[in-house]
Design an enzyme around this catalytic site. Structure first.
Site, PDB file in Angstrom:
ATOM      1  CG  ASP A  26      -3.609  38.538 -32.145  1.00 45.45           C
ATOM      2  OD1 ASP A  26      -3.298  39.410 -32.984  1.00 45.45           O
ATOM      3  OD2 ASP A  26      -3.239  37.353 -32.259  1.00 45.45           O
TER       4      ASP A  26
ATOM      5  N   GLY B 186     -22.899  25.557 -49.939  1.00 43.53           N
ATOM      6  CA  GLY B 186     -21.590  25.422 -49.314  1.00 43.53           C
ATOM      7  C   GLY B 186     -20.557  26.303 -49.984  1.00 43.53           C
TER       8      GLY B 186
ATOM      9  CG  HIS C 243     -18.924  35.175 -43.788  1.00 45.07           C
ATOM     10  ND1 HIS C 243     -19.858  36.047 -43.290  1.00 45.07           N
ATOM     11  CD2 HIS C 243     -17.945  35.117 -42.839  1.00 45.07           C
ATOM     12  CE1 HIS C 243     -19.477  36.498 -42.108  1.00 45.07           C
ATOM     13  NE2 HIS C 243     -18.306  35.943 -41.820  1.00 45.07           N
ATOM     14  CG  ASP C 244     -18.894  30.881 -50.900  1.00 42.47           C
ATOM     15  OD1 ASP C 244     -20.023  31.255 -51.280  1.00 42.47           O
ATOM     16  OD2 ASP C 244     -18.211  30.043 -51.521  1.00 42.47           O
TER      17      ASP C 244
ATOM     18  CG  ASP D  76       0.810  35.215 -32.813  1.00 47.55           C
ATOM     19  OD1 ASP D  76      -0.439  35.306 -32.795  1.00 47.55           O
ATOM     20  OD2 ASP D  76       1.554  36.192 -32.565  1.00 47.55           O
TER      21      ASP D  76
END
Length: 388
Positions: A242, A92, A78-79, A249
């Site tokens: 997940d 950025g 996000h930065d 993984d």
């Protein structure tokens, strides 16, 4: 300033990959602790490493650590992507999300980042480093605690930020260099993609932020393998994306391709769609990217192919971590980042218990989805990631 940012943003993946190590002196240096590095300036980061592994991450990828790997990784993303090469706006990967948190935490896309910011800020002051450097260092170190994760690079030398990332809808073309040439309007869409955005919008935003290809975007989403959602449905914080959130993984690429049948909470949140596994959250953006013609074959190619995921993720992460900076102005300190432990021997790619190959929603038109064996036993239920 605009021309500087534009030239920096146009640096290619190949160019950035080549500069990792290119700016280091030929003779290696030995740090006070006996570590060997390519550049003596990097020695300053070993005390930071030795501090944050036990005291920020509790020596763990997730679970009860003060900051889970996903918090550090989400903060770094996000930065970094708060940058637009088409408009020349944003700094950025400069740490503005910490220095100007009063402004940037008001952006809807940054909801929930106050926790990792609060946890990381004392270490920035303690070690007298810039927030831009620390955010990316902490993200790289967090990966080293997740079995199966690739070793990513770290470059130091980001200056302190001078302004916040622009807020959605707040751009003023009169203040933007070359606005008449770039076509910037009186409003600026959010620079951080949201889970309810379309695939076209996400891909365009990522291309504008760092020149990322569709495959690069898919590779960066591998970070969701060690992540969960806290704010999409705030009634169930720590809901994993997940079934194996403590290891890096390829289960994300398998499980998101399964037919969705349920929500983990009582009411779906914005940007959430049905998942296939109880206790698991599926982001709308992940589901769409897994099925869109621009990205579905890249998504499928990562299912079960951990080396490919590791390589593609590391390359894309290294680009992301220096968005807005000229790599020749930075020092490669990748020597300081430890490697992650391998996956456990019993961590082969699989279908969750209760699922079959027929539950896969085939999307790639040129090849069949790989075949996986389902785990034995009753249907999988994924527990929430413990909150500190």
């Amino acid at each position: 300033m605009f021309s500087k940012h534009l030239s920096t943003a146009l640096v290619s993946l190949a160019t950035i990959s080549s500069v990792y190590g290119a700016v280091a002196p030929k003779r290696r240096a030995t740090c006070a602790g006996g570590q060997s590095v390519a550049n003596e300036a990097c020695c300053a980061w070993f005390p930071v490493l030795e501090d944050i592994v036990p005291n920020l991450f509790d020596n763990e990828c997730g679970d009860d650590s003060r900051v889970h790997a996903d918090g550090a990784l989400r903060l770094s993303f996000h930065d970094a992507v708060g940058f637009s090469r088409s408009s020349g706006m944003g700094g950025g990967a400069d740490g503005s999300i910490i220095t100007f948190q009063d402004a940037e935490l008001q952006f809807p896309a940054n909801a929930g980042l106050d926790d990792p910011i609060d946890a990381e800020t004392p270490f920035i002051a303690k070690h007298n480093v810039t927030p831009g450097d620390f955010i990316q260092f902490a993200a790289a170190v967090s990966l080293s605690l997740c079995p199966g994760a690739p070793k990513v690079g770290f470059m130091m030398g980001r200056p302190n930020p001078t302004a916040p990332s622009p807020a959605p809808g707040k751009a003023n073309p009169s203040s933007i260099p070359n606005a008449s040439l770039t076509g910037v309007t009186s409003t600026l869409d959010g620079l951080v993609p949201e889970p309810f955005d379309s695939v076209d919008k996400i891909l365009a935003r990522m291309a504008d932020a760092g020149g990322f290809s569709p495959t690069d975007v898919v590779a960066l989403l591998a970070s969701h393998s060690v992540a969960g959602a806290d704010t999409i449905d705030p009634t169930i914080p720590g809901t994993p994306f997940d079934s194996t959130p403590s290891v890096f993984d390829t289960q994300l690429f398998i499980e998101v391709q399964l037919r969705g049948t349920l929500f983990p909470g009582s009411q779906p949140g914005q940007g959430e769609v049905m998942s296939a596994v109880a206790g698991e959250m599926r982001l709308q953006s992940d589901a769409l990217i897994a099925r869109d013609p621009q990205t579905n074959c890249a998504w499928q190619s990562f299912a079960g192919d951990l080396p490919a995921v590791q390589s593609a993720f590391a390359k894309a992460f290294n680009v992301m971590s220096i968005i807005g900076h000229n790599p020749s102005d930075l020092i490669d300190c990748s020597d300081v980042i430890p490697g992650a432990p391998p996956l456990p021997v019993n961590a082969a790619a699989h279908l969750p218990a209760g699922q079959t190959q027929n539950d896969i929603e085939q999307a790639c038109a040129v090849s069949a989805f790989p075949t996986f064996t389902a785990q034995p036993g009753p249907a999988t239920t994924v527990p929430a990631i413990p909150q500190s």
